[in-house]
Scaffold this active site. Structure first.
Site, PDB file in Angstrom:
ATOM      1  CG  HIS A  27      -5.481  10.925   0.800  1.00 12.99           C
ATOM      2  ND1 HIS A  27      -5.716  10.551  -0.492  1.00 12.99           N
ATOM      3  CD2 HIS A  27      -4.833  12.110   0.738  1.00 12.99           C
ATOM      4  CE1 HIS A  27      -5.218  11.475  -1.310  1.00 12.99           C
ATOM      5  NE2 HIS A  27      -4.680  12.429  -0.579  1.00 12.99           N
ATOM      6  CE  LYS A  37      -3.649  14.406 -13.380  1.00 13.58           C
ATOM      7  NZ  LYS A  37      -4.537  14.346 -14.555  1.00 13.58           N
ATOM      8  CE  LYS A  92      -9.390  10.430 -16.085  1.00 15.49           C
ATOM      9  NZ  LYS A  92      -8.471  11.556 -15.895  1.00 15.49           N
TER      10      LYS A  92
HETATM   11  N1  GLU Z   1      -9.764  14.893 -16.666  1.00 16.38           N
HETATM   12  C1  GLU Z   1      -8.844  15.870 -16.159  1.00 16.38           C
HETATM   13  C2  GLU Z   1      -7.596  15.189 -15.638  1.00 16.38           C
HETATM   14  O1  GLU Z   1      -7.245  14.112 -16.055  1.00 16.38           O
HETATM   15  C3  GLU Z   1      -9.494  16.800 -15.158  1.00 16.38           C
HETATM   16  C4  GLU Z   1     -10.044  16.188 -13.931  1.00 16.38           C
HETATM   17  C5  GLU Z   1     -10.862  17.136 -13.051  1.00 16.38           C
HETATM   18  O2  GLU Z   1     -10.954  18.297 -13.359  1.00 16.38           O
HETATM   19  O3  GLU Z   1     -11.382  16.643 -12.051  1.00 16.38           O
HETATM   20  O4  GLU Z   1      -6.862  15.737 -14.873  1.00 16.38           O
END
Ligand code: GLU
Length: 472
Positions: free
Chosen positions: A65, A94, A106
């Site tokens: 999105h 998040k 991820k």
């Molecule tokens: N691995 C971290 C998280 O789980 C940071 C991810 C990032 O900075 O893109 O939020």
């Protein structure tokens, strides 16, 4: 810390469904948000000594999105598709909660980094990056990885270098990955950002007198007892900053090799030194060794901070948890079923998708720095300093009094990059917490912070979809 066999993605979906019921959003739209948009599962060979190892790896883009998608890369033997999908989904929520304009993603490489030498790890990281490039799964406007469990600045530098090899001349190429070393287009404050964000989030939570009274606590961080699970990057910085800046007392620590307790407080740097020298947190002077590595989780304390891996608090140990507040510094440390038990006990759970968002927030600042090709503070630092000097000179002239040298340097300081990053992070964590709290206060049917955080995220993501004209 073992991960028990509970589907992490199913746990995230269960929490999603609980919150979705409070939104009134159309079913199809909720379905679109909930599912993973793209799952790339790969296998590639790497020569290790005389042998070839076939490496299993993933990159999941949960939601498009907003672009780029964003999220860390994990190196761990616990990596599997279910885990990477869950972690990618959490990234979407998040980013929405803290108003970072990215979709969630991820990555995971199923290896134990301790089993490989540095050159071998470099080979694996570069090969993984090449696979991402081949499938158009990386780029400053496409998908931007970052560190996660088992990776750090070093791996990000390898990813950047591999990307640059294939994208010579691309002006924004260095924005293809964040969490880079400061000397290689990184940003000050990124390493400790997640831990610092956890501290700001918890400090904001405990600043509400009535909320604290409801769970039998005083307002403020000073003197709060804390137990930390995991002394990795996130756990260590959370403990250190909470101790040094907030005056919290770390009374218990759990790590892979065991757990300890010390009611008078553990100096976290002294513990790190002890661990470095002896290879273990056990037998720390003045502390008691506890019978198991999970035992510290069950200590009586004000704030328990699981900062290791997912599925650490399950239906099995949840009934024995005695903390008043659980701050999820790790992603998914509490299973959805365990959460029901904890909520019934009146424990306040500060959800991962809010509390550990400091990392991606500062990643966003790093990405902006990369796209602007200039460090923060370069334009305004000296201007602000000169302005404050002029104000002081005027005040001194009008009052006939002099301000001391030390005081003067504090008042007239212009913001350096680190000051601006930390202030941006602090503002982000405070604003997001207040939004979550207000959402819970406005809707009496919402009785926990995770549901409130999810509702905030879903409202923001759905309005993005509506703006795209996909769901008119
Ligand atoms: N691995 C971290 C998280 O789980 C940071 C991810 C990032 O900075 O893109 O939020």
């Amino acid at each position: 810390m073992s991960t028990k066999h509970v589907s992490f993605f199913a746990s995230v979906e269960k929490n999603f469904d609980k919150a979705a019921a409070h939104t009134g959003l159309p079913k199809g739209l909720l379905e679109q948000i909930k599912l993973c948009n793209a799952v790339y599962q790969m296998r590639f060979p790497v020569k290790v000594g005389r042998e070839y190892h076939v490496i299993e790896a993933y990159r999941v883009q949960h939601s498009h999105h907003r672009l780029p998608t964003k999220g860390g890369i994990r190196f761990s033997l616990g990596v599997n598709q279910d885990e990477v999908m869950a972690l990618a989904a959490l990234m979407t929520y998040k980013c929405a909660i803290v108003d970072v304009p990215f979709g969630g993603a991820k990555g995971g490489v199923k290896i134990n980094p301790k089993n490989y030498t540095t050159p071998q790890l470099q080979k694996i990281t570069r090969r993984y990056t090449t696979e991402l490039i081949r499938k158009n799964f990386i780029g400053p406007g496409i998908d931007v990885p970052a560190p996660d469990y088992g990776t750090g600045g070093r791996e990000m530098a390898w990813i950047l270098d591999t990307y640059l090899t294939f994208h010579h001349g691309e002006i924004d190429a260095v924005g293809c990955v964040t969490g880079k070393p400061v000397s290689q287009n990184g940003i000050q404050g990124r390493t400790e950002a997640t831990g610092r964000g956890v501290y700001y989030g918890l400090r904001e939570l405990v600043s509400f007198k009535d909320d604290m009274k409801a769970i039998g606590l005083e307002e403020g961080m000073e003197g709060k007892t804390m137990v930390i699970q995991g002394l990795g990057n996130v756990g260590y910085h959370t403990a250190k900053i909470s101790q040094h800046e907030g005056g919290a007392k770390i009374i218990g620590v759990a790590e892979y090799e065991g757990s300890i307790s010390k009611p008078s407080g553990i100096d976290i740097d002294a513990l790190m030194k002890h661990r470095k020298e002896t290879g273990s947190i056990l037998n720390f002077p003045g502390a008691e060794n506890l019978p198991t590595r999970e035992a510290a989780l069950e200590l009586e304390c004000d704030i328990l901070v699981p900062a290791a891996l997912e599925n650490q608090i399950t239906v099995e140990n949840a009934p024995r948890i005695k903390a008043k507040i659980i701050g999820e510094a790790a992603n998914g440390p509490i299973t959805a079923d365990a959460e029901e038990i904890l909520l019934k006990k009146g424990i306040v759970i500060v959800p991962d998708m809010y509390l550990n968002a400091g990392g991606v927030t500062v990643s966003y600042f790093e990405w902006l720095k990369n796209l602007s090709h200039m460090r923060f503070g370069r334009m305004e630092k000296r201007f602000n300093h000169n302005t404050y000097e002029n104000i002081i000179a005027t005040v001194e002239r009008l009052t006939g009094k002099r301000i001391g040298k030390k005081e003067r340097s504090v008042i007239t300081k212009g913001g350096d990059e680190i000051d601006l990053v930390n202030s941006g992070l602090e503002e982000t964590m405070i604003t997001a917490y207040r939004q979550i709290r207000d959402t819970a206060k406005r809707n009496k049917k919402i009785t926990d912070l995770r549901t409130a955080a999810f509702v905030c995220a879903l409202n923001k993501i759905s309005s993005d979809y509506l703006a795209l004209g996909i769901f008119p």
